[in-house]
Write a protein that holds these residues in place. Structure first.
Motif, PDB file in Angstrom:
ATOM      1  N   ASN A   1       0.770  -0.984  -0.146  1.00 43.65           N
ATOM      2  CA  ASN A   1      -0.082   0.066  -0.038  1.00 43.65           C
ATOM      3  C   ASN A   1       0.817   1.227   0.180  1.00 43.65           C
ATOM      4  O   ASN A   1       1.864   1.269   0.655  1.00 43.65           O
ATOM      5  N   ASP A   2       0.663   1.998  -1.128  1.00 43.05           N
ATOM      6  CA  ASP A   2       1.331   3.390  -0.851  1.00 43.05           C
ATOM      7  C   ASP A   2       0.391   4.304  -1.355  1.00 43.05           C
ATOM      8  O   ASP A   2       0.889   4.780  -2.583  1.00 43.05           O
ATOM      9  N   PHE A   3      -0.335   4.974  -0.624  1.00 48.03           N
ATOM     10  CA  PHE A   3      -1.536   5.914  -1.218  1.00 48.03           C
ATOM     11  C   PHE A   3      -0.908   7.162  -1.584  1.00 48.03           C
ATOM     12  O   PHE A   3      -1.273   7.841  -2.612  1.00 48.03           O
ATOM     13  N   ARG A   4       0.229   7.536  -0.926  1.00 45.18           N
ATOM     14  CA  ARG A   4       0.875   8.642  -1.282  1.00 45.18           C
ATOM     15  C   ARG A   4       1.303   8.809  -2.675  1.00 45.18           C
ATOM     16  O   ARG A   4       1.101   9.634  -3.395  1.00 45.18           O
ATOM     17  N   SER A   5       2.093   7.944  -2.865  1.00 45.79           N
ATOM     18  CA  SER A   5       2.922   7.628  -4.159  1.00 45.79           C
ATOM     19  C   SER A   5       1.889   7.708  -5.394  1.00 45.79           C
ATOM     20  O   SER A   5       2.050   7.895  -6.240  1.00 45.79           O
TER      21      SER A   5
ATOM     22  N   SER B   1      -0.987   8.617  -5.575  1.00 46.51           N
ATOM     23  CA  SER B   1      -1.858   9.985  -5.630  1.00 46.51           C
ATOM     24  C   SER B   1      -0.792  10.843  -6.331  1.00 46.51           C
ATOM     25  O   SER B   1      -1.277  11.785  -7.372  1.00 46.51           O
ATOM     26  N   LYS B   2       0.655  10.773  -6.040  1.00 47.68           N
ATOM     27  CA  LYS B   2       1.362  11.911  -6.630  1.00 47.68           C
ATOM     28  C   LYS B   2       1.796  11.440  -8.086  1.00 47.68           C
ATOM     29  O   LYS B   2       1.663  12.070  -8.849  1.00 47.68           O
ATOM     30  N   SER B   3       1.513   9.888  -8.506  1.00 49.10           N
ATOM     31  CA  SER B   3       1.849   9.598  -9.750  1.00 49.10           C
ATOM     32  C   SER B   3       0.558   9.826 -10.741  1.00 49.10           C
ATOM     33  O   SER B   3       0.993  10.419 -11.668  1.00 49.10           O
ATOM     34  N   ILE B   4      -0.549  10.046 -10.038  1.00 48.59           N
ATOM     35  CA  ILE B   4      -1.779  10.412 -10.995  1.00 48.59           C
ATOM     36  C   ILE B   4      -1.725  11.710 -11.286  1.00 48.59           C
ATOM     37  O   ILE B   4      -1.892  12.358 -12.138  1.00 48.59           O
ATOM     38  N   ASN B   5      -1.411  12.391  -9.818  1.00 55.54           N
ATOM     39  CA  ASN B   5      -1.288  14.025 -10.187  1.00 55.54           C
ATOM     40  C   ASN B   5      -0.322  14.521 -11.241  1.00 55.54           C
ATOM     41  O   ASN B   5      -0.454  15.676 -11.913  1.00 55.54           O
ATOM     42  N   GLU B   6       0.617  13.751 -11.135  1.00 57.25           N
ATOM     43  CA  GLU B   6       1.830  14.081 -11.906  1.00 57.25           C
ATOM     44  C   GLU B   6       1.700  13.541 -13.408  1.00 57.25           C
ATOM     45  O   GLU B   6       2.499  14.193 -14.299  1.00 57.25           O
ATOM     46  N   GLY B   7       0.935  12.505 -13.530  1.00 55.74           N
ATOM     47  CA  GLY B   7       0.414  12.011 -14.787  1.00 55.74           C
ATOM     48  C   GLY B   7       1.541  10.991 -15.323  1.00 55.74           C
ATOM     49  O   GLY B   7       1.837  11.071 -16.336  1.00 55.74           O
TER      50      GLY B   7
END
Ligand SMILES: Nc1ncnc2c1ncn2[C@@H]1O[C@H](COP(=O)(O)OP(=O)(O)O)[C@@H](O)[C@H]1O
Ligand SMILES: [Mg+2]
Lengths: 368, 281
Positions: free
Chosen positions: B217-221, B223-229
């Motif tokens: 589990n790594d929600f933060r990463s 989310s970051k990946s989705i935000n940065e595309g």
């Protein structure tokens, strides 16, 4: 005590037959019979009847039901028909009579039907509410369950939950039950059923909440056609005052047919990446393009954080349409569903339970 | 590549949604591409596909356009014309490139997609080493056809929520009943080490099958990946989840070390598993 009955039947032969049947029963006393509805409407009052049995195979009689309800309030009126006609039954419900039964009937059939219709709640047409979500894991099933429980509690009327998420329905797990019958059986048999015989397909969850389960194997979903399912939902509306239908995720023949039929569609999405607003937009544009005038499409977002008015306004701007409700992240819910204890309900006085209560009040008395 | 050779088709399937299929599909595709393979990622969540959103792509063409063109003139149809390239480099010498077949733009377009056309389209992608299929959570005609075409089925589950466990079990049993070879089905547990009430090992007992791979589990990463595309290898290069995806990609290339048993993950157990055991017995 026996019921004082007025029989209204356009076919004299059938009238005589029904009259003879009822005469044999100690529960009923036929005080007057008519072959013309307007005679019955004008004259029955002098006999102080308690129950009207009115032939609605006859279109003219069917049209006169609202007048009967108007002139004889607080009497029980049952429409009688020779075979179950959903359109006639619908029309009768819209006239606010108790319900309909099939002819010929025995005394006991009338008693069963009266019990059923009294249990159902107010003599008003059913509310059919569908729960749609673009994708799964939206909080759709949780919302449907909590609303069903709350509406039943507040209204005292009966509520059906129908699990139309045919491949992966979760309602039996939420309530920790293993019902004997499923949607598949109901759809298979629907042509032969009436409200009285459909009722036992539902599993009792509480005093007035009942569940029609999804099948236990995904491939059985194939056995359910959209028309058949809509017929079941339609008839369920004569058994229950509220019918809440949990749909499979996305647009497919089942979810489209049921949401077309429902009077209110809740469209539920869970906020996760934020892209869910896009999914909602996409879904709403499709709903709006096919919605009939009297229908309501209600966008709902779950797991909104922060869950406040400002956030709602912000999301509405982004979505470009009003949002009916936003739900906070309620961690408790996962463990409630995991333990099959949803019946215990939510802890009171939380934002989650308050939002549910507001929504069910709107559904019962308000705008929705 | 030799003529007539077909690609390795890897499908990503689940019976609950929102459990990480798309994240897995993207990062598996990226991982395979990073190792130098030619990879095509196909978004078959036709109504609500997220690949182009997660990767910030602006596709010129979609699978719906491709189908239309096939319908008009299949002989002159070239699937390559309908693919969108994803390319990213981080300025430190790391880069990754793969192709994407984008999902339809509207639900109407999604509705007209025909299973047989998709099958033929996928076959035409045979010049790729790997074709990764991101499916949605249902036993639909399209998904079954895609599972039929797949070399490997990654069947993903997150097992924190009892309904999801039920759907995972039912999904697996159904795949077996539909006679997919057990060796083709790879069970993948996502968010395996998150705090949860259900023990992965209990689920293995329930299914009678081991997990092939576990993704932490790594929600933060994520989310970051989705935000940065961009895939995790760029958004969060040092995350254990990134490494786990590289390992998963490694499993499907010649590189992989034999018999790597799925990592043991510490899990907390609250005793509710007895409920789902009784539920399925
Ligand atoms: N390993 C993970 N760790 C943390 N969060 C994850 C992980 N995998 C997925 N998620 C979360 O789950 C969400 C849904 O993932 P997605 O791949 O879109 O699911 P699906 O394609 O199965 O519907 C993502 O937005 C992300 O927030
Ligand atoms: Mg997806």
């Amino acid at each position: 005590m026996s019921y004082r009955v007025v029989l209204v039947e356009s076919d004299p032969k059938i009238l005589e037959e029904l009259n003879n049947t009822l005469k044999k029963s100690p529960d009923f006393e036929v005080v007057s019979t008519y072959t013309k509805a307007n005679d019955a409407l004008g004259q029955s009052g002098v006999y102080n009847p308690k129950l009207f049995l009115i032939d609605i195979d006859n279109a003219e009689f069917l049209e006169m039901l609202p007048a009967f309800v108007d002139i004889y309030p607080n009497r029980i009126i049952l429409g009688t028909m020779s075979s179950w006609n959903p359109d006639f039954a619908q029309k009768a419900a819209e006239a606010n009579i108790a319900g309909c039964i099939l002819k010929p009937f025995r005394a006991n059939d009338i008693i069963e039907a009266m019990n059923l219709y009294q249990r159902r709640g107010k003599f008003k047409p059913a509310r059919i509410v569908s729960f749609f979500s673009p994708k799964g894991r939206s909080g759709r099933t949780t919302l449907a369950s909590l609303l069903a429980l709350d509406v039943a509690k507040k209204s005292g009327e009966s509520v059906a939950l129908i699990d139309a998420d045919l491949q992966f329905g979760d309602l039996p797990i939420f309530f920790d039950v293993e019902p004997d019958h499923t949607v598949v059986d109901a759809v298979h048999d629907i042509k032969m059923l009436t409200p009285v015989t459909l009722a036992p397909y539902f599993h009792k969850l509480t005093e007035n909440v009942w569940l029609l389960s999804s099948p236990d194997r995904p491939e059985y979903a194939e056995l359910v056609d959209a028309d058949g399912l809509v017929s079941v939902i339609r008839m369920a509306g004569h058994v229950f005052r509220y019918v809440l239908v949990d749909l499979p995720a996305g647009f497919n023949p089942i979810s489209v047919a049921v949401s077309d039929f429902a009077d209110t569609n809740f469209v539920v999405a869970m906020i996760n990446t934020g892209l869910e607003i896009e999914h909602m937009k996409r879904s709403l544009s499709l709903f709006k393009s096919r919605v009939r005038e009297h229908k309501k499409t209600c966008p709902i977002f779950t797991r909104v954080n922060p869950c406040d008015e400002a956030q709602r306004v912000k999301m509405e701007m982004e979505l470009g349409s009003p949002i009916i409700a936003i739900f906070p992240n309620e961690y408790n819910l996962v463990s409630i569903a995991n333990s099959g204890q949803i019946l215990r309900g939510l802890p009171p006085d939380t934002l989650m339970s308050q939002t549910i209560e507001k929504l069910s009040e709107e559904l019962m008395y308000g705008e929705l | 590549m030799a003529e007539g050779r077909s690609s390795i088709v890897i499908s990503i399937f689940s019976t609950s949604s929102g459990i990480g299929k798309t994240i897995t599909a993207i990062n598996l595709a990226a991982g395979l591409a990073k190792e130098g393979y030619a990879v095509c990622l196909v978004d078959l969540d036709l109504q609500f596909g997220d690949i182009v959103n997660y990767l910030r792509l602006n596709p010129k063409h979609t699978i719906a356009d491709a189908q239309m063109s096939m319908q008009i003139n299949e002989k002159n149809f070239n699937v390559t014309d309908y693919l969108t390239d994803y390319y990213h480099e981080d300025g430190k010498g790391n880069s990754c490139k793969f192709s994407v077949l984008a999902p339809p733009r509207t639900i109407y377009d999604a509705y007209v997609i025909d299973v047989e056309f998709v099958e033929r389209m996928i076959r035409r992608l045979n010049y790729f080493d790997f074709v990764v299929l991101d499916l949605n959570a249902a036993f639909s005609a399209l998904n079954l056809a895609m599972l039929d075409m797949s070399t490997i089925i990654n069947f993903i589950g997150v097992i924190d929520f009892l309904p999801s466990v039920k759907n995972f079990k039912i999904g697996y049993d159904t795949l077996i009943r539909f006679e997919y070879e057990e060796s083709k089905i790879r069970l993948v547990e996502n968010r395996a080490d998150s705090q949860k009430l259900i023990d992965g090992r209990d689920v293995e007992r329930l299914l009678g099958e081991r997990f092939f791979h576990r993704l932490p589990n790594d929600f933060r990463s994520v989310s970051k990946s989705i935000n940065e595309g961009c895939p995790l290898m760029f958004a969060a290069p040092s995350s254990p989840l990134t490494k786990s995806f590289m390992d998963l990609a490694g499993e499907y290339t010649v590189r992989h070390d034999d018999e790597e048993i799925a990592a043991e993950v510490p899990v907390q157990n609250d005793g509710i598993f007895s409920r789902f055991f009784s539920m399925f017995s």
